[in-house]
Design a protein around this motif. Structure first.
Motif, PDB file in Angstrom:
ATOM      1  N   GLN A   1      24.264  31.415  45.334  1.00 21.60           N
ATOM      2  CA  GLN A   1      23.769  30.260  45.774  1.00 21.60           C
ATOM      3  C   GLN A   1      24.341  30.457  47.563  1.00 21.60           C
ATOM      4  O   GLN A   1      23.546  29.298  47.866  1.00 21.60           O
ATOM      5  CB  GLN A   1      24.594  29.492  45.351  1.00 21.60           C
ATOM      6  N   LEU A   2      23.950  32.007  48.576  1.00 20.37           N
ATOM      7  CA  LEU A   2      24.174  31.609  49.169  1.00 20.37           C
ATOM      8  C   LEU A   2      23.160  31.022  50.221  1.00 20.37           C
ATOM      9  O   LEU A   2      23.243  30.104  51.310  1.00 20.37           O
ATOM     10  CB  LEU A   2      24.241  32.851  49.898  1.00 20.37           C
ATOM     11  N   GLY A   3      21.722  30.975  49.585  1.00 19.85           N
ATOM     12  CA  GLY A   3      20.510  30.498  49.656  1.00 19.85           C
ATOM     13  C   GLY A   3      20.445  29.083  50.092  1.00 19.85           C
ATOM     14  O   GLY A   3      19.572  29.050  51.374  1.00 19.85           O
ATOM     15  N   GLU A   4      21.730  28.676  49.392  1.00 16.86           N
ATOM     16  CA  GLU A   4      21.549  26.916  48.714  1.00 16.86           C
ATOM     17  C   GLU A   4      22.796  26.529  50.095  1.00 16.86           C
ATOM     18  O   GLU A   4      23.186  25.358  49.621  1.00 16.86           O
ATOM     19  CB  GLU A   4      21.162  26.230  48.146  1.00 16.86           C
ATOM     20  N   ALA A   5      23.740  27.236  50.673  1.00 12.86           N
ATOM     21  CA  ALA A   5      24.448  26.998  50.852  1.00 12.86           C
ATOM     22  C   ALA A   5      24.453  26.020  52.244  1.00 12.86           C
ATOM     23  O   ALA A   5      23.644  26.119  52.952  1.00 12.86           O
ATOM     24  CB  ALA A   5      25.466  28.197  51.165  1.00 12.86           C
ATOM     25  N   GLY A   6      25.888  25.221  51.988  1.00 10.74           N
ATOM     26  CA  GLY A   6      25.887  24.454  53.379  1.00 10.74           C
ATOM     27  C   GLY A   6      26.377  25.242  54.560  1.00 10.74           C
ATOM     28  O   GLY A   6      26.982  25.717  54.795  1.00 10.74           O
ATOM     29  N   SER A   7      26.611  24.415  55.524  1.00 12.82           N
ATOM     30  CA  SER A   7      27.273  25.124  57.306  1.00 12.82           C
ATOM     31  C   SER A   7      27.891  23.781  57.266  1.00 12.82           C
ATOM     32  O   SER A   7      28.170  22.787  57.906  1.00 12.82           O
ATOM     33  CB  SER A   7      26.136  25.691  57.885  1.00 12.82           C
TER      34      SER A   7
END
Length: 354
Positions: free
Chosen positions: A325-331
Motif C-alpha cells: 500500500q505504499l502507493g496510497e500512503a499518506g505523508s
C-alpha cells in the motif's frame, strides 16, 4: 482445589496475570534463552549441576543421577524458601514451571504446597508454553490493523514510535525488542541481541495485550532485524498494511543519526569494522574513502555520504518492493529532529490513523 494444582498452559493463559509470581525453576542458561514474560528464575539446578547430573546419568545410570539430583534440588529449594520466598504470606499464589513440567517443577511445587501455598504447576512446562507461542504467532497478527511507518534512514521512524507510545498509542517496536537498529551499522555495543525464542516471546507478549479495535503502529522492517527473524505471519500482515511516509530535512537526518549512533564516535575501530562489511557492495576504494572520513573526524560528512550512496537507494527499492500500500500512503513532514517536533507529529498521526 487440591494443591499443587497441575494445569495445561492452554487453560492458564486467560488467568496468567492473576498469579503473584511466575517461577521458572530451569537453569540460568535455559532461562536466559527464553522464558515466560514476567517470570523470575529460581533454579533448582545450576548450570553446572545440571551438566553434572546429566553426565552421571549417561555414564553411570539413572538411579545414581536421580540420587544426586534429588540432593541438589532439595538444597536449592531450601535456599529459595529461606531467601526470596521467606516473607511471602500464606495466600501468596505462585505458578511454577520447568522444561517439560516434570521432575524439577514437580519437586518445587510439591514442597511449596506442603508449606501451605496455593501453588500451580504448568503441565508440559516451558515446552507447552513455547508450542502455544508458535501457534499464536502464526494466527494472532491477522487480528490487528497495523499501520507502517516508512521513510528513509534517519527520518525518525523509531523516534516517532517512542513518542506514539508515550501518547498511549499501541506500538510494536521490533528494533527495540531485537536490540538492534536494523541496518549493517545497527548493532548496539556491549548489548547483544536476545535469542530468537526470546524475541518471539516479547512479540507475543505485546500482541496479546493489545486491543484489536485500535491500530498498532510499527516501523517498516525487512525480514531480519540484525540476526533475528520477524515471524512470517507478522511480516506478511505488515506488508499488506496501510503506510505513512515520514520526511525530515537532510541536515536533521544527519544530526539525528549522529545522536542515535553516538557510540561510533567513541569507538571508531568498531565503526571501521562495520563499514568493511559494505565492501562487496561498494568496493575497496570507496570504503577506503569512508575510512579516511572517520580518521579525520568528519562524521557528518560520512553520514551524509552513506545516506546518499548506500542507505537511501537500498531503502527506496526495498520498501517499494515489499509494502503493497505504499502507493496510497499518506505523508508526514517533520520539520526538525527536536522533541517538540516529534511530539507534534505523533499527535497528528494518532488523529489521522483512527
Amino acid at each position: 482445589m487440591k494443591y499443587p494444582a497441575v494445569l495445561p498452559f492452554s487453560e492458564l493463559i486467560a488467568t496468567l496475570d492473576s498469579y503473584d509470581t511466575i517461577i521458572d525453576v530451569r537453569s540460568p542458561l535455559e532461562f536466559a534463552e527464553d522464558h515466560i514474560p514476567g517470570a523470575i528464575n529460581c533454579p533448582v539446578l545450576s548450570n553446572e549441576e545440571r551438566v553434572e547430573v546429566g553426565t552421571l546419568y549417561r555414564q553411570v545410570g539413572a538411579f545414581e543421577a536421580k540420587k544426586l539430583g534429588a540432593a541438589l534440588v532439595a538444597k536449592n529449594i531450601a535456599r529459595h524458601i529461606e531467601g526470596p520466598f521467606r516473607d511471602h504470606p500464606q495466600n501468596w499464589k505462585p505458578l511454577v514451571y520447568c522444561w517439560r513440567g516434570g521432575n524439577r517443577s514437580g519437586a518445587m511445587s510439591h514442597i511449596l504446597a506442603r508449606i501451605g501455598w496455593p501453588v500451580t504447576r504448568i503441565d508440559g512446562g516451558y515446552k507447552a508454553y513455547r508450542s502455544h507461542v508458535n501457534t499464536e504467532l502464526a494466527a494472532l497478527p491477522a487480528s490487528f490493523r497495523f499501520h507502517v511507518l516508512c521513510g528513509p534512514t534517519g527520518s525518525g521512524k523509531s523516534r516517532l514510535l517512542r513518542h506514539l507510545a508515550a501518547q498511549g498509542a499501541q506500538v510494536l517496536d521490533l528494533e527495540q525488542l531485537a536490540n538492534h537498529r536494523g541496518s549493517v551499522l545497527g548493532n548496539l555495543p556491549d548489548s547483544p541481541q536476545p535469542a530468537q525464542k526470546r524475541f518471539e516471546s516479547s512479540i507475543w507478549h505485546l500482541l496479546r495485550g493489545f486491543d484489536s479495535a485500535r491500530p498498532v503502529f510499527v516501523e517498516a522492517e525487512s525480514k531480519k532485524v540484525g540476526r533475528l527473524r520477524v515471524p512470517d505471519a507478522l511480516m506478511e500482515r505488515m506488508r499488506a498494511s496501510s503506510c505513512t511516509v515520514l520526511s525530515l530535512p537532510l541536515p536533521d537526518r544527519v544530526a539525528l543519526l549522529l545522536d542515535e549512533y553516538a557510540h561510533f564516535t567513541d569507538d571508531t575501530a568498531q565503526l571501521g569494522t562495520q563499514l568493511d562489511l559494505l565492501t562487496p557492495l561498494h568496493g575497496k576504494e570507496k570504503i577506503a574513502q569512508w575510512h579516511q572520513l572517520v580518521a579525520s573526524g568528519e562524521m557528518p560528512k560520512l553520514v551524509e555520504t552513506l545516506l546518499a550512496t548506500h542507505y537511501d537507494a537500498l531503502y527506496a527499492q526495498s520498501v517499494k518492493r515489499n509494502f503493497q500500500q505504499l502507493g496510497e500512503a499518506g505523508s508526514l513532514q517533520i520539520h526538525d529532529f527536536s522533541e517538540p517536533a516529534f511530539e507534534a507529529a505523533a499527535r497528528q498521526l494518532v488523529t489521522t490513523v483512527a
